[in-house]
Design a protein around this motif. Structure first.
Motif, short mmCIF file in Angstrom:
data_model
loop_
_atom_site.label_atom_id
_atom_site.label_comp_id
_atom_site.label_asym_id
_atom_site.label_seq_id
_atom_site.Cartn_x
_atom_site.Cartn_y
_atom_site.Cartn_z
N VAL A 11 11.66 0.44 -13.72
CA VAL A 11 12.87 0.83 -13.01
C VAL A 11 14.09 0.59 -13.63
O VAL A 11 15.25 1.12 -13.37
CB VAL A 11 12.71 -0.24 -11.74
N GLU A 12 14.20 -0.67 -14.58
CA GLU A 12 15.22 -0.76 -15.41
C GLU A 12 15.67 0.34 -16.35
O GLU A 12 16.78 0.83 -16.24
CB GLU A 12 15.11 -1.91 -16.48
N ALA A 13 14.71 1.18 -16.81
CA ALA A 13 14.97 2.44 -17.57
C ALA A 13 15.71 3.58 -16.69
O ALA A 13 16.34 4.52 -17.04
CB ALA A 13 13.73 2.87 -18.23
N LEU A 14 15.16 3.58 -15.20
CA LEU A 14 15.77 4.44 -14.35
C LEU A 14 16.85 4.04 -13.61
O LEU A 14 17.16 4.82 -12.74
CB LEU A 14 14.37 4.83 -13.32
N LEU A 15 17.45 2.92 -13.78
CA LEU A 15 18.20 2.25 -12.98
C LEU A 15 19.55 3.05 -12.89
O LEU A 15 20.00 3.40 -11.67
CB LEU A 15 18.97 1.04 -13.76
N SER A 16 19.82 3.91 -13.76
CA SER A 16 21.17 4.76 -13.74
C SER A 16 20.73 5.91 -13.00
O SER A 16 22.03 6.30 -12.09
CB SER A 16 21.75 5.09 -15.23
N GLY A 17 19.88 6.34 -13.17
CA GLY A 17 19.30 7.60 -12.26
C GLY A 17 19.22 7.22 -10.81
O GLY A 17 19.62 8.12 -9.87
N LEU A 18 19.01 6.02 -10.74
CA LEU A 18 18.65 5.66 -9.35
C LEU A 18 19.97 5.13 -8.70
O LEU A 18 20.38 5.98 -7.37
CB LEU A 18 17.87 4.44 -9.14
N ALA A 19 20.94 4.68 -9.30
CA ALA A 19 22.14 4.48 -8.94
C ALA A 19 23.01 5.71 -8.59
O ALA A 19 23.84 6.05 -7.69
CB ALA A 19 23.05 3.43 -9.78
N ASP A 20 22.87 6.83 -9.38
CA ASP A 20 23.74 8.06 -9.36
C ASP A 20 23.00 9.19 -8.61
O ASP A 20 23.28 10.11 -8.49
CB ASP A 20 23.82 8.27 -10.73
N GLY A 21 21.79 8.56 -7.99
CA GLY A 21 21.11 9.97 -7.25
C GLY A 21 20.61 10.77 -7.75
O GLY A 21 20.56 11.98 -7.54
N GLU A 22 20.25 10.74 -9.20
CA GLU A 22 19.92 11.94 -9.99
C GLU A 22 18.31 11.85 -10.12
O GLU A 22 17.93 12.71 -11.04
CB GLU A 22 20.75 11.50 -11.39
N LEU A 23 17.62 11.09 -9.65
CA LEU A 23 16.12 10.91 -9.80
C LEU A 23 15.41 12.10 -9.00
O LEU A 23 15.88 12.38 -7.77
CB LEU A 23 15.70 9.68 -9.65
N GLU A 24 14.45 12.45 -9.65
CA GLU A 24 13.64 13.63 -8.63
C GLU A 24 13.06 12.58 -7.50
O GLU A 24 12.63 11.75 -7.63
CB GLU A 24 12.55 14.39 -9.64
N PRO A 25 12.83 13.53 -6.44
CA PRO A 25 12.15 12.82 -5.27
C PRO A 25 10.96 11.93 -5.36
O PRO A 25 11.09 10.50 -4.94
CB PRO A 25 12.24 13.77 -4.26
N ASP A 26 10.09 12.30 -6.21
CA ASP A 26 9.13 11.60 -6.16
C ASP A 26 9.00 10.19 -7.09
O ASP A 26 8.78 9.15 -6.65
CB ASP A 26 7.94 12.44 -7.05
N LEU A 27 9.89 10.33 -8.14
CA LEU A 27 10.26 9.09 -8.79
C LEU A 27 11.02 8.09 -8.17
O LEU A 27 11.04 6.96 -8.06
CB LEU A 27 10.94 9.51 -10.44
N ARG A 28 12.08 8.88 -7.18
CA ARG A 28 12.99 8.06 -6.52
C ARG A 28 12.22 7.24 -5.63
O ARG A 28 12.35 5.94 -5.49
CB ARG A 28 13.90 8.63 -6.12
N HIS A 29 11.14 7.78 -4.91
CA HIS A 29 10.54 7.10 -3.87
C HIS A 29 9.50 6.02 -4.57
O HIS A 29 9.46 4.80 -3.99
CB HIS A 29 9.60 7.92 -3.24
N ARG A 30 9.08 6.20 -5.63
CA ARG A 30 8.51 5.01 -6.44
C ARG A 30 9.29 4.16 -6.94
O ARG A 30 8.95 2.77 -6.65
CB ARG A 30 7.43 6.01 -7.75
N ALA A 31 10.39 4.35 -7.22
CA ALA A 31 11.42 3.24 -7.70
C ALA A 31 11.41 2.42 -6.38
O ALA A 31 11.87 1.47 -6.49
CB ALA A 31 12.47 3.92 -8.31
N GLU A 32 12.03 3.14 -5.37
CA GLU A 32 12.23 2.53 -4.03
C GLU A 32 11.20 1.62 -3.70
O GLU A 32 11.76 0.49 -2.98
CB GLU A 32 12.74 3.44 -3.09
N ARG A 33 10.07 2.09 -3.72
CA ARG A 33 8.79 1.04 -3.30
C ARG A 33 8.92 -0.05 -4.00
O ARG A 33 8.75 -1.36 -3.89
CB ARG A 33 7.53 1.84 -3.48
#
Lengths: 277, 183
Positions: A11-33
């Motif tokens: 999630v740390e590696a994906l933090l910017s993508g998560l904050a900026d709304g740039e993650l693919e839906p599947d990855l975003r859902h997994r990060a949000e879980r």
């Protein structure tokens, strides 16, 4: 593609993508879980959002809404509209008229020849409008073109040789070199039994497609820098393809430490970044 | 070749000038220099307008301003004077991060931290946080693969947070990627 649960490192590696709304839906859902059950990562995401807000506010304070006022606009107009078109543009305008005149002259002369109308008589050397004369005039005009700004006129004699940029080929790969330095640092700090760390590093290497990027960086680097990049490439190959036993882990760590890869790659990145003109 | 008239140029300067100055100042850290850079960009636009519609002109201007700002940094290599930290602890009350945005002191801190960042990290932060560019736009703007934009932003944000923590002489609230496992 793995479907395992994401952990904090992922999630740390994906933090910017998560904050900026740039993650693919599947990855975003997994990060949000993961965020649902991890206060630390949730706090990290909130910090990213607050930092961005502060950067925006600081930029607004520094730039100021009144910073491009009438005086600035007048300064631009004085260099553009008030002085008329750039000299090269005036030349293009003149050229347009000359081409039109030449075309009309050519049409007239061709028509006269077809109709059998004798050429205008006069003293030897009398000039007539012909396409050859028009072309000569156009060539002379072309040689007189000048340019504003940073583009030299074609007629300017000696082109200034550009200073060779030793890092031009390497610069597109700086991000991969940065990531490789991170990998090297983490390898050097590994505990002997930290196989879970290897799994995480494998995810990073595969997710960031670091192997082909480091290979490209190695190909673009000069001879002095290639061995370091080759060493990190070898390490990544071992991480990705494994298997890695206890002794292998020790070897990887010792190699990363012995070569001081993190510092070496960091220095290479700094030199290449600073070489941009 | 397209031609821009005075009315169009003036309108674009009024509408986009302030935002471009903010962009340039955020990168080169000097508002006066930013104004000169934006003026230069508009002069370039007048002399050699790209063959494109109005929306593309703004992208073109933004890219020119970004490049000129970075070039200006490379030429001058000016850095804001580093604050001096003495041995005595800071006397001010620690301001919690969620209230910092509302205080002048908080903006001073973030400003000083941004000054300390290297140019590439500050630039990508500005393009995302200030200009609101998407990852695809940032990738096109910086001429980098889109896949690297997120990792670069991660590092830029982590570096900014580390600078602010360093200024406070405090450990960061959470160990930023990728230093989490190093002990």
């Amino acid at each position: 593609m793995t479907t395992r649960e994401l952990d904090c490192t992922d999630v740390e590696a994906l933090l910017s993508g998560l904050a900026d709304g740039e993650l693919e839906p599947d990855l975003r859902h997994r990060a949000e879980r993961h965020l649902v059950r991890c206060a630390a990562c949730t706090a990290a995401l909130e910090r990213v959002e607050r930092l961005d807000e502060m950067v925006r506010l600081e930029a607004g304070r520094r730039g100021g809404s009144e910073s491009f006022d009438d005086a600035a606009i007048a300064a631009v107009l004085a260099r553009t509209v008030r002085t008329g078109p750039a000299p090269w543009r005036r030349a293009v305008d003149r050229l347009g008229w000359l081409v039109a005149a030449a075309a009309i002259g050519f049409i007239v002369i061709s028509g006269r020849e077809r109709l059998g109308v004798p050429p205008t008589t006069g003293a030897p050397g009398a000039t007539t409008v012909s396409h050859v004369d028009a072309s000569t005039s156009i060539s002379a005009l072309h040689r007189s073109w000048t340019y504003e700004g940073d583009s030299p006129a074609p007629s300017r004699a000696v082109p200034v040789a550009a200073r060779p940029d030793p890092f031009a080929a390497l610069r597109p790969h700086l991000d991969a070199i940065d990531a490789a330095g991170v990998i090297a640092g983490r390898l050097a700090a590994l505990r002997i039994d930290d196989f879970s760390e290897i799994e995480q590093l494998r995810e990073i290497v595969e997710y960031d497609e670091l192997l082909p990027r480091i290979a490209a960086a190695r190909a673009a680097a000069d001879e002095l820098d290639r061995p370091s990049l080759l060493a990190i490439e070898s390490l990544m190959l071992r991480i990705v393809h494994g298997p890695i036993e206890g002794r292998d882990l020790q070897d990887l760590r010792d190699l990363a430490r012995a070569l001081d890869l993190k510092a070496t790659l960091g220095a290479l990145g700094e030199r290449a970044s600073g070489g941009r003109s | 070749m397209s031609r821009i008239n005075e009315a169009t140029l003036t309108r674009w300067m009024r509408e986009t000038g302030p935002g471009l100055v903010r962009l340039s100042a955020a990168i080169c850290r000097d508002r006066h220099q930013a104004e000169e850079i934006v003026q230069e960009a508009f002069v370039k636009l007048w002399n050699r307008p790209p063959e494109a519609g109005e929306i593309a002109f703004l992208s073109w201007l933004r890219r020119v301003v970004t490049n000129l700002s970075i070039n200006a940094l490379q030429r001058t290599r000016r850095h804001a004077p580093l604050p001096e930290y003495g041995d005595e602890p800071r006397q001010r009350e620690h301001v919690r991060p969620e209230r910092e945005a509302a205080t002048r002191e908080g903006l001073d801190r973030i400003s000083a931290a941004l000054d300390r960042l290297d140019d590439s990290k500050r630039t990508i932060l500005v393009l995302r946080a200030v200009e609101g560019l998407s990852y695809e736009q940032i990738a096109a703007h910086l001429d980098v693969p889109i896949g690297t934009v997120m990792s670069r932003l991660n590092r830029a944000r982590a570096a900014l947070e580390a600078e602010m923590a360093r200024m406070d002489d405090e450990a960061p609230a959470a160990i930023p990627f990728p230093l989490r496992r190093e002990a």
